[in-house]
Scaffold this active site. Structure first.
Site, PDB file in Angstrom:
ATOM      1  N   ARG A   1       0.811  -1.226   0.000  1.00 15.76           N
ATOM      2  CA  ARG A   1       0.000   0.000   0.000  1.00 15.76           C
ATOM      3  C   ARG A   1       0.842   1.272   0.000  1.00 15.76           C
ATOM      4  NH1 ARG A   1      -2.995  -4.170   2.086  1.00 15.76           N
ATOM      5  NH2 ARG A   1      -1.071  -4.607   3.190  1.00 15.76           N
ATOM      6  N   THR A   2       1.853   1.317   0.858  1.00 17.02           N
ATOM      7  CA  THR A   2       2.559   2.594   1.031  1.00 17.02           C
ATOM      8  C   THR A   2       3.255   3.013  -0.260  1.00 17.02           C
ATOM      9  OG1 THR A   2       2.882   2.028   3.344  1.00 17.02           O
ATOM     10  CG2 THR A   2       4.209   3.828   2.487  1.00 17.02           C
TER      11      THR A   2
ATOM     12  N   ARG B   1      11.954   3.534   2.884  1.00 19.48           N
ATOM     13  CA  ARG B   1      11.641   2.541   3.929  1.00 19.48           C
ATOM     14  C   ARG B   1      12.862   1.651   4.081  1.00 19.48           C
ATOM     15  NH1 ARG B   1       6.222  -1.116   4.028  1.00 19.48           N
ATOM     16  NH2 ARG B   1       5.412   0.828   4.885  1.00 19.48           N
TER      17      ARG B   1
ATOM     18  N   LYS C   1      25.694  -4.160  -1.713  1.00 15.93           N
ATOM     19  CA  LYS C   1      27.161  -4.218  -1.844  1.00 15.93           C
ATOM     20  C   LYS C   1      27.832  -3.527  -0.670  1.00 15.93           C
ATOM     21  CE  LYS C   1      26.830  -3.556  -6.842  1.00 15.93           C
ATOM     22  NZ  LYS C   1      27.146  -2.574  -7.895  1.00 15.93           N
TER      23      LYS C   1
ATOM     24  N   HIS D   1       6.090   5.639  11.278  1.00 10.61           N
ATOM     25  CA  HIS D   1       5.506   5.570   9.936  1.00 10.61           C
ATOM     26  C   HIS D   1       4.492   6.723   9.858  1.00 10.61           C
ATOM     27  CE1 HIS D   1       3.913   4.187   6.244  1.00 10.61           C
ATOM     28  NE2 HIS D   1       3.654   2.931   6.529  1.00 10.61           N
TER      29      HIS D   1
END
Ligand code: NCD
Length: 316
Positions: A61-62, A112, A91, A140
């Protein structure tokens, strides 16, 4: 926090925590989200702004609602959906260097990542605004904004509410941001944490590590009783991917049709989703269950309102 002005008078402002917004800005965003929904079919202005969505943890959703919102505003999107494996983070590149790089390609970043402290790197090293879409078990903020927007839409107020927040309050970042946001508007917050039962019988409640000052704690055995008095019941899943020990039994409030029938008629049930066993599917058809269509849909409007505020509104 305003850091500096970009060319053209656009302000550089991050949204890394709910603390970055004043109550007035929150109400402006809610108003703007309502207007976004009202005028959704009107063509928005074409523009050449570019948003990078950089997700090093899973999302449905986000990320997609941010991208949909940016498309609505006429902007462009660069996506790194599985950044933990597909970007140079795999890496060993540092977050500092990642922000320095991303800032050369876009006008804002939605990020995120599982590291709670990545937001500190964003504040220090990003030359473009950064929006926190989740920093591990930290915060959030845009989820909390869409939760508040949904509460306002459903109950027509954002103050004087009795809100019960249930589930994994230790690692649930949506709960952390929502508590702070609701506290800005003087609401009564009841915390109904899940409880872990260890092999030796020792029980401990999954209380918040932070931000719970002024909240009312509800013991596991009283949670069903208190539920009956609530205006908003906010369910969250157990964040098992953040736990080191997984062998414990867990006791937590689970909503089924029978329990929901004890709630006030004019109350609502919210969930940031994804849902697990804390809400039985039979609850989905109850008119109080706002999580699927209504709450999810609001994610697009509030994120469009936020991007508009951060990327396009000029300072007076
Ligand atoms: C939440 C998240 O990622 O924190 N999901 C979301 O953004 N809607 C909730 C969760 O994962 O439990």
């Amino acid at each position: 926090m305003i850091l500096q002005f970009l060319p053209g008078g656009i302000m550089l402002k991050h949204l890394l925590s709910v603390d970055d917004l004043t109550g007035e800005e929150v109400m402006d965003l809610l108003r703007s989200a309502r207007n976004m929904e009202r005028d959704w079919d009107e063509p928005f202005y074409e523009n050449r702004k570019v948003l990078a969505t950089f997700f090093a943890e899973p999302s449905t959703r986000t990320r997609l609602s941010f991208e949909r919102a940016m498309h609505h505003l006429g902007g462009r999107v660069l996506t790194a959906a599985d950044a933990s494996v597909s970007s140079s983070l795999a890496k060993g590149e540092s977050l500092k260097d990642t922000f320095r790089t991303l800032g050369q390609y876009c006008d804002a970043i939605v990020m995120r990542h599982k590291d709670v402290t990545w937001t500190d790197h964003a504040r220090r090293y990003s030359r473009v605004p950064v929006i926190n879409a989740g920093n591990g078990g930290g915060e959030h903020p845009t989820q909390a904004l869409l939760d508040l927007h949904t509460i306002h839409q459903e109950l027509h107020r954002v103050t004087e509410l009795a809100v019960m927040i249930c589930g994994d309050l230790t690692d649930g970042r949506t709960a952390h941001s929502l508590v702070k946001l609701l506290q800005k508007f003087g609401n009564k917050i009841y915390l109904a944490p899940a409880r872990r039962v260890c092999a030796n019988g020792y029980k401990y409640d999954m209380l918040m590590r932070c931000h719970d000052d002024g909240c009312i704690y509800i013991d596991h055995q009283d949670q069903k009783e208190v539920l009956k008095e609530m205006d908003v019941v906010y369910m969250t899943r157990l964040q098992k991917e953040r736990w080191e020990v997984t062998t414990d039994e867990i006791e937590y409030l689970r909503l089924d049709r029978k329990l929901v029938s004890t709630m006030k008629q004019e109350s609502i049930i919210l969930h940031p989703l994804p849902r697990q066993e804390e809400i039985a599917e039979e609850v989905d058809d109850d008119p109080r269950a706002a999580y699927h269509e209504r709450q999810v849909r609001n994610g697009v409007f509030i994120r469009a309102a936020l991007l508009e505020m951060m990327l396009y509104q000029r300072t007076k």
